[in-house]
Design a protein around this motif. Structure first.
Motif, PDB file in Angstrom:
ATOM      1  N   LYS A 124       6.472   9.062   8.640  1.00 16.27           N
ATOM      2  CA  LYS A 124       6.930   8.308   9.807  1.00 16.27           C
ATOM      3  C   LYS A 124       6.254   6.941   9.877  1.00 16.27           C
ATOM      4  CE  LYS A 124       7.496   8.447  14.824  1.00 16.27           C
ATOM      5  NZ  LYS A 124       6.989   7.072  15.013  1.00 16.27           N
ATOM      6  N   SER A 125       4.981   6.900   9.539  1.00 14.63           N
ATOM      7  CA  SER A 125       4.266   5.623   9.582  1.00 14.63           C
ATOM      8  C   SER A 125       4.840   4.632   8.573  1.00 14.63           C
ATOM      9  CB  SER A 125       2.780   5.844   9.314  1.00 14.63           C
ATOM     10  OG  SER A 125       2.580   6.441   8.039  1.00 14.63           O
ATOM     11  N   ASP A 169       0.839  -1.195   0.000  1.00 15.21           N
ATOM     12  CA  ASP A 169       0.000   0.000   0.000  1.00 15.21           C
ATOM     13  C   ASP A 169       0.876   1.248   0.000  1.00 15.21           C
ATOM     14  OD1 ASP A 169      -2.729   1.414   0.659  1.00 15.21           O
ATOM     15  OD2 ASP A 169      -1.319   2.145   2.165  1.00 15.21           O
ATOM     16  N   VAL A 170       1.933   1.227   0.814  1.00 12.04           N
ATOM     17  CA  VAL A 170       2.874   2.349   0.828  1.00 12.04           C
ATOM     18  C   VAL A 170       3.584   2.460  -0.528  1.00 12.04           C
ATOM     19  CG1 VAL A 170       4.994   3.258   1.857  1.00 12.04           C
ATOM     20  CG2 VAL A 170       3.216   2.290   3.324  1.00 12.04           C
ATOM     21  N   VAL A 171       3.975   1.329  -1.091  1.00 16.30           N
ATOM     22  CA  VAL A 171       4.612   1.335  -2.414  1.00 16.30           C
ATOM     23  C   VAL A 171       3.695   1.996  -3.430  1.00 16.30           C
ATOM     24  CG1 VAL A 171       5.389  -0.122  -4.326  1.00 16.30           C
ATOM     25  CG2 VAL A 171       6.047  -0.701  -1.984  1.00 16.30           C
ATOM     26  N   GLY A 172       2.427   1.605  -3.430  1.00 17.57           N
ATOM     27  CA  GLY A 172       1.482   2.186  -4.385  1.00 17.57           C
ATOM     28  C   GLY A 172       1.299   3.672  -4.201  1.00 17.57           C
ATOM     29  N   GLN A 194      10.445  -0.998   9.486  1.00 16.62           N
ATOM     30  CA  GLN A 194      11.101  -1.699  10.593  1.00 16.62           C
ATOM     31  C   GLN A 194      10.198  -2.773  11.184  1.00 16.62           C
ATOM     32  OE1 GLN A 194      12.791   0.364  14.234  1.00 16.62           O
ATOM     33  NE2 GLN A 194      14.532  -0.773  13.419  1.00 16.62           N
ATOM     34  N   GLU A 195       8.922  -2.519  11.255  1.00 16.54           N
ATOM     35  CA  GLU A 195       7.995  -3.549  11.726  1.00 16.54           C
ATOM     36  C   GLU A 195       8.111  -4.800  10.862  1.00 16.54           C
ATOM     37  OE1 GLU A 195       3.168  -4.390  11.965  1.00 16.54           O
ATOM     38  OE2 GLU A 195       3.886  -2.336  11.646  1.00 16.54           O
ATOM     39  N   GLU A 233       5.739  15.866  -0.650  1.00 12.68           N
ATOM     40  CA  GLU A 233       6.777  15.740   0.382  1.00 12.68           C
ATOM     41  C   GLU A 233       6.243  15.250   1.722  1.00 12.68           C
ATOM     42  OE1 GLU A 233       8.681  19.678  -0.028  1.00 12.68           O
ATOM     43  OE2 GLU A 233      10.481  18.541  -0.583  1.00 12.68           O
ATOM     44  N   GLU A 234       5.040  15.649   2.076  1.00  9.23           N
ATOM     45  CA  GLU A 234       4.503  15.241   3.372  1.00  9.23           C
ATOM     46  C   GLU A 234       4.022  13.792   3.388  1.00  9.23           C
ATOM     47  OE1 GLU A 234       0.790  17.127   4.490  1.00  9.23           O
ATOM     48  OE2 GLU A 234       0.413  17.672   2.393  1.00  9.23           O
ATOM     49  N   ASN A 235       3.886  13.188   2.202  1.00  5.90           N
ATOM     50  CA  ASN A 235       3.332  11.835   2.139  1.00  5.90           C
ATOM     51  C   ASN A 235       4.313  10.769   1.670  1.00  5.90           C
ATOM     52  OD1 ASN A 235       0.458  12.162   2.931  1.00  5.90           O
ATOM     53  ND2 ASN A 235       0.449  13.608   1.219  1.00  5.90           N
ATOM     54  N   VAL A 236       5.521  11.153   1.294  1.00 11.64           N
ATOM     55  CA  VAL A 236       6.553  10.176   0.952  1.00 11.64           C
ATOM     56  C   VAL A 236       7.527  10.083   2.129  1.00 11.64           C
ATOM     57  CG1 VAL A 236       8.442   9.597  -0.608  1.00 11.64           C
ATOM     58  CG2 VAL A 236       6.346  10.596  -1.513  1.00 11.64           C
TER      59      VAL A 236
END
Length: 752
Positions: A397-398, A157-160, A404-405, A391-394
Motif C-alpha cells: 500500500k505504501s 527505493d521501491v524499484v530496487g 500517486q503522491e 507477495e507481502e512486499n511487492v
C-alpha cells in the motif's frame, strides 16, 4: 636479543609462507577484492569470457505448463561455462512466479558451472520495474517535473526492492542523458533538458535503487547501470542511432556531470556505453571515454556494459572495424567489460587469443569487474530469494500511495484562465471526459474523486494510431467520430479533453523493425480541430495532456481555459488528475523542459548561449510557448527581500543568498524555488543562465518561509580556453524565482 631476532625471523617466514597459501573465494572473512583475486586464476579462458556476456531470456528461459523452469538447448549450452548475466528472466510472470523461477534458474546456473558462479539477472525501469505485477510509477521525465529529489529517491527505493524480490540484481537504468530534442522517441526515459536537474535526479535515483549502496549486499536492492555514456540524447535530427555532434566544451560542462555524479556520489555499480559517437569516435570503441574519463579521471570501479549488440556493430553499423573480431578487440581494449546479447563479438575472444595473447590481460580486468559486482551483491553467499517475503512486499500500500503522491507532485498547471480550476464538487454538473487519451478507467478515476453531485460521460472518440507496435500508422481522420464528441460536449456543462500522444507515437526506434522518432512535434490527428470546435461551444474547456515527448501545443494553449500537463503518469494517473482538477491538491509540478512553439526553433533549451536569443524568426513571436521550470498553482506566491551575504566570492569562500516566499493565496500549496546563475563575461561564450539550485517548500495560506541557497566556487567553474576547468574573475547575477523566466535578481563578483 638473539631469541627476539629468531622469533622475528620465524614470524616473517610464517607470514611469507601463509601468503603463498591459496585463498578460498568462498571464505566470507576475506574482502571482496581478495575473493575475486582468489577466484579469477581458477577460471579457464573460456570461463572468463563467459563472465563477459549477457543473453536475453527470450532465447529460451521460460516456465512450462506446471510453472517449472524450462530451458532451451541453446541456453543450456551457454550456461555450461557460467554467464555474466541474463536479461529479463520471468519478466511476464507475477512477482512470486518470477522469484520462484529465478531461484530455480540461479540454482541451475550455480550447479552447472565448475565454480558455482551465480549470474546477474537484469531488468530495466521506465515506469517502475519493467515486469509484470510491480508498482507502476510515472516515467522519469514525469518525476523530474516534481523537482523533488527525496520523492525520486523513494520511488527508486521501491524499484530496487521490488526488483530484488523478483530475483533481479541489476537494472539498465536510470538514464543520465540530457534530452533536448522532442523528436527523439526516448525523451521520456530521461530527466529532461537541464544538466543540474538531471544530475540531482539521477544521483537520487541511483541511491534509491541501490539502497544507499548498503542495500546491495544485504539482498534488499539492486545495482544501477547509468546510461548511455555519453551524449546519446543528442542524436542528430532526433533519430535513434544517428550521429552525435557535441562540442568538447559542451560535453564536459553539460553532458558529463550527471554521469560523474552517478559514479562519484551515487556509486553506481554499472555504466552502459552509448550507441553513438563523439567527434567521430564510436563510444563503444573509445578508450579516452570509457577508460580515460570514466576510470582514470572519475575512479569508476564497476563494469561497463555494451548497449544491445553494439560491440559487433562497430563493424556492421559504425564501420570502424574491419571484422567482428576486430570489433571485439576494439571494444575490449576501450573498456567495455560486458557484451550485451551479441553472438558476433566477445564470443570470438577465445579463438582470438591464439593470435593476440596480450588481450588476456584485458579479459582478466573485465572478468574481475563482473565477479566483483556479484560479490558486492552477495550472490555467492545468498543467491536466492526468500519466497515467503515476496507477495507481502511487492505492490505494498505504501508503494501504491507513493506512486500517486509522485503524480500529484509532478502534474504541471500550464494555464488557468479566469481561475477555471479547481472545479467545485458542490454543484450538480455534467462533465464530459473526451478525446483519444481517455482510458478504460478514466471515468472511474474521476467518479471516485468527485462524489455524487457530479455526473460523468466518457468517450474516446478516435485513436491517434492503429497502435501497431513496430511501425504504427496514423488513423484516418474520422469526421463522424469528432462530431460524436462534439455532440456529447454540447450536452455537458464542462468538457475535459484528454489530448497529447500515446505510447505508440513516442518510443524507442529499433533497427528496421520499429520506428519511434518523429519529424514533427505538433499533436497528431484531429486533436487541434477537436479543441477548436469544443471551445466554440462556449463551455469551460480543460485539457489534460498525456505524452512522452514535448509537444508544440499552440492551438491547445490558445483555446483551452486550463491545461494540466501530466506527461506519463502512474497507474493512478487519471485519479490523480481528478484530484488536481477538483482541488484536493494544488498542482506543484514545473516543466523539466522548454516547450517550443515550433519545431523550427530546435535546438531550444533555456540554458543555451545568450547569443541564441538575439534574433528570432519571421512570422513567429520569439521565445518559448512555456519556459523551463514553469508551472502554476492554485495559490499565489510573493517573492521578496532577496539578500546576499557578501557581494564578493573568492575561490576559497562561499556566499549565501536568501529570499522570502509568502503564500498570498487561499489554499495550502507547494512551490519550487529555483536559483539560476548568469556569468556576464567569460573567455568563452557562456550560457544565458544555468540552474544551480532548487528547493520545494510547502506553505499554508499567509505563511512565509525563508529559503537559503549556498553559492560555491564549484558552481562557477567552466571549461575555459585551454579546455580545463577554470574560475574567472568577473560579475555574476543570481536569479531566484518561480521559473527560469520569472525571477528576482542580485549581483555579486568573483574576485581572484
Amino acid at each position: 636479543m638473539k631469541k627476539f631476532c629468531s622469533l622475528f625471523i620465524i614470524s616473517i617466514l610464517f607470514i611469507s609462507c601463509n601468503e603463498s597459501i591459496p585463498k578460498d573465494y568462498k571464505d566470507t572473512s576475506l574482502s571482496v577484492d581478495e575473493r575475486v583475486n582468489a577466484l579469477l586464476p581458477l577460471l579457464s579462458l573460456e570461463e572468463k569470457v563467459a563472465q563477459l556476456r549477457i543473453f536475453h531470456a527470450n532465447i529460451g528461459v521460460k516456465s512450462d505448463k506446471e510453472g517449472r523452469l524450462a530451458l532451451s538447448d541453446k541456453v543450456k549450452e551457454k550456461l555450461k561455462l557460467g554467464i555474466a548475466g541474463i536479461k529479463n528472466p520471468a519478466e511476464h510472470n507475477s512477482p512470486l512466479e518470477a522469484a520462484t523461477l529465478n531461484n530455480e534458474l540461479q540454482k541451475y546456473i550455480i550447479e552447472n558451472n565448475r565454480w558455482g558462479i551465480p549470474a546477474l539477472f537484469v531488468t530495466e525501469s521506465y515506469n517502475g520495474v519493467d515486469a509484470e505485477g510491480c508498482t507502476k510509477f510515472g516515467r522519469p521525465i514525469t518525476s523530474a517535473a516534481s523537482f523533488n529529489t527525496d520523492l525520486v529517491k523513494r520511488i527508486w527505493d521501491v524499484v530496487g526492492r521490488e526488483a530484488r524480490l523478483r530475483g533481479m540484481h541489476m537494472c539498465h537504468s536510470p538514464e543520465a542523458d540530457i534530452v533536448r530534442d522532442p523528436r527523439f522517441g526516448r525523451m521520456s526515459e530521461a530527466f529532461g533538458e537541464d544538466t543540474y536537474l538531471t544530475t540531482q535526479m539521477v544521483t537520487h535515483a541511483i541511491k534509491g535503487v541501490q539502497g544507499d549502496y548498503k542495500g546491495l549486499g544485504n539482498g534488499t536492492h539492486i545495482g544501477a547501470v547509468a546510461k548511455h555514456f555519453a551524449g546519446y540524447g543528442q542524436v542528430l535530427g532526433g533519430t535513434n542511432f544517428a550521429a552525435i555532434e557535441i562540442s568538447p566544451r559542451t560535453l564536459i560542462d553539460e553532458i558529463y556531470p550527471p554521469f560523474e555524479a552517478a559514479v562519484k556520489e551515487a556509486k553506481t555499480l554499472g555504466v552502459m556505453a552509448s550507441h553513438g559517437d563523439l567527434n567521430g569516435i564510436a563510444s563503444h570503441g573509445n578508450p579516452a571515454l570509457l577508460t580515460g574519463v570514466l576510470r582514470d579521471q572519475w575512479g569508476f570501479e564497476g563494469y561497463v556494459v555494451s548497449d544491445a549488440n553494439d560491440i559487433a556493430r562497430l563493424f556492421s553499423f559504425m564501420k570502424v572495424a574491419e571484422s567482428y573480431e576486430e570489433a571485439a578487440l576494439i571494444g575490449l581494449k576501450a573498456g567495455v567489460d560486458v557484451d550485451l546479447y551479441s553472438e558476433d563479438a566477445y564470443a570470438h575472444l577465445p579463438k582470438m587469443i591464439q593470435q593476440n595473447p596480450e588481450i588476456e590481460a584485458f579479459i582478466d580486468k573485465a572478468a574481475k569487474r563482473v565477479l566483483k559486482t556479484k560479490f558486492i551483491l552477495g550472490l555467492f553467499d545468498n543467491p536466492y530469494i526468500d519466497l515467503n517475503t515476496v507477495e507481502e512486499n511487492v505492490r505494498k500500500k505504501s508503494s501504491l500511495d507513493l506512486a500517486q503522491e509522485a503524480d500529484l507532485e509532478s502534474i504541471i498547471l500550464l494555464k488557468n484562465e479566469n481561475e477555471t480550476l479547481p472545479l467545485s464538487k458542490e454543484t450538480n454538473k455534467k462533465i464530459a471526459l473526451l478525446g483519444p487519451l481517455v482510458s478504460d478507467n478514466t471515468k472511474a478515476g474521476f467518479e471516485a474523486v468527485a462524489g455524487n453531485n457530479i455526473s460523468f460521460v466518457s468517450e474516446k472518440g478516435f485513436k491517434i494510431t492503429n497502435e501497431k507496435r513496430g511501425i504504427p500508422k496514423l488513423t484516418v481522420n474520422n469526421d463522424e467520430a469528432v462530431e460524436k464528441l462534439i455532440g456529447i460536449a454540447k450536452k455537458s456543462d464542462v468538457v475535459i479533453l484528454f489530448l497529447g500522444g500515446d505510447k505508440f507515437t513516442s518510443k524507442e526506434a529499433f533497427f528496421g523493425s520499429a520506428l519511434g522518432d518523429r519529424a514533427t512535434i505538433e499533436p497528431l490527428g484531429p486533436q487541434d480541430e477537436l479543441i477548436t470546435k469544443v471551445k466554440a461551444l462556449g463551455k469551460p474547456t480543460i485539457v489534460v495532456l498525456k505524452h512522452r515527448r514535448t509537444l508544440a501545443i499552440n492551438t491547445i494553449s490558445d483555446k483551452a481555459d486550463a491545461i494540466l500537463d501530466g506527461w506519463d503518469l502512474s497507474e493512478f494517473g487519471d485519479n490523480s488528475m481528478a484530484k488536481i482538477i477538483f482541488g484536493d491538491v494544488s498542482p506543484s509540478g514545473k516543466s523539466p523542459v522548454t516547450i517550443p512553439k515550433n519545431i523550427g526553433q530546435l535546438p531550444f533549451h533555456y540554458s543555451a548561449k545568450e547569443i541564441n536569443n538575439k534574433k528570432g524568426y519571421l512570422f513567429i513571436e520569439n521565445g518559448p510557448l512555456y519556459p523551463f521550470g514553469y508551472g502554476l498553482s492554485y495559490a499565489s506566491f510573493n517573492y521578496s527581500d532577496l539578500k546576499i551575504s557578501n557581494p564578493e566570492i573568492t575561490p576559497e569562500t562561499e556566499i549565501t543568498v536568501s529570499i522570502n516566499i509568502t503564500n498570498t493565496g487561499h489554499v495550502k500549496a507547494k512551490e519550487v524555488v529555483q536559483m539560476y546563475i548568469k556569468d556576464h563575461i567569460g573567455s568563452v561564450v557562456r550560457p544565458d543562465k544555468e540552474l544551480k539550485g532548487f528547493e520545494k517548500i510547502e506553505l499554508s495560506s499567509g505563511e512565509t518561509k525563508t529559503v537559503n541557497f549556498t553559492i560555491t566556487p564549484k558552481m562557477l567553474e567552466f571549461t575555459g580556453l585551454k579546455m580545463d576547468k577554470t574560475l574567472e574573475a568577473g560579475d555574476y547575477t543570481v536569479m531566484i524565482g518561480t521559473s527560469s523566466k520569472e525571477v528576482s535578481t542580485v549581483g555579486f563578483r568573483l574576485v581572484i
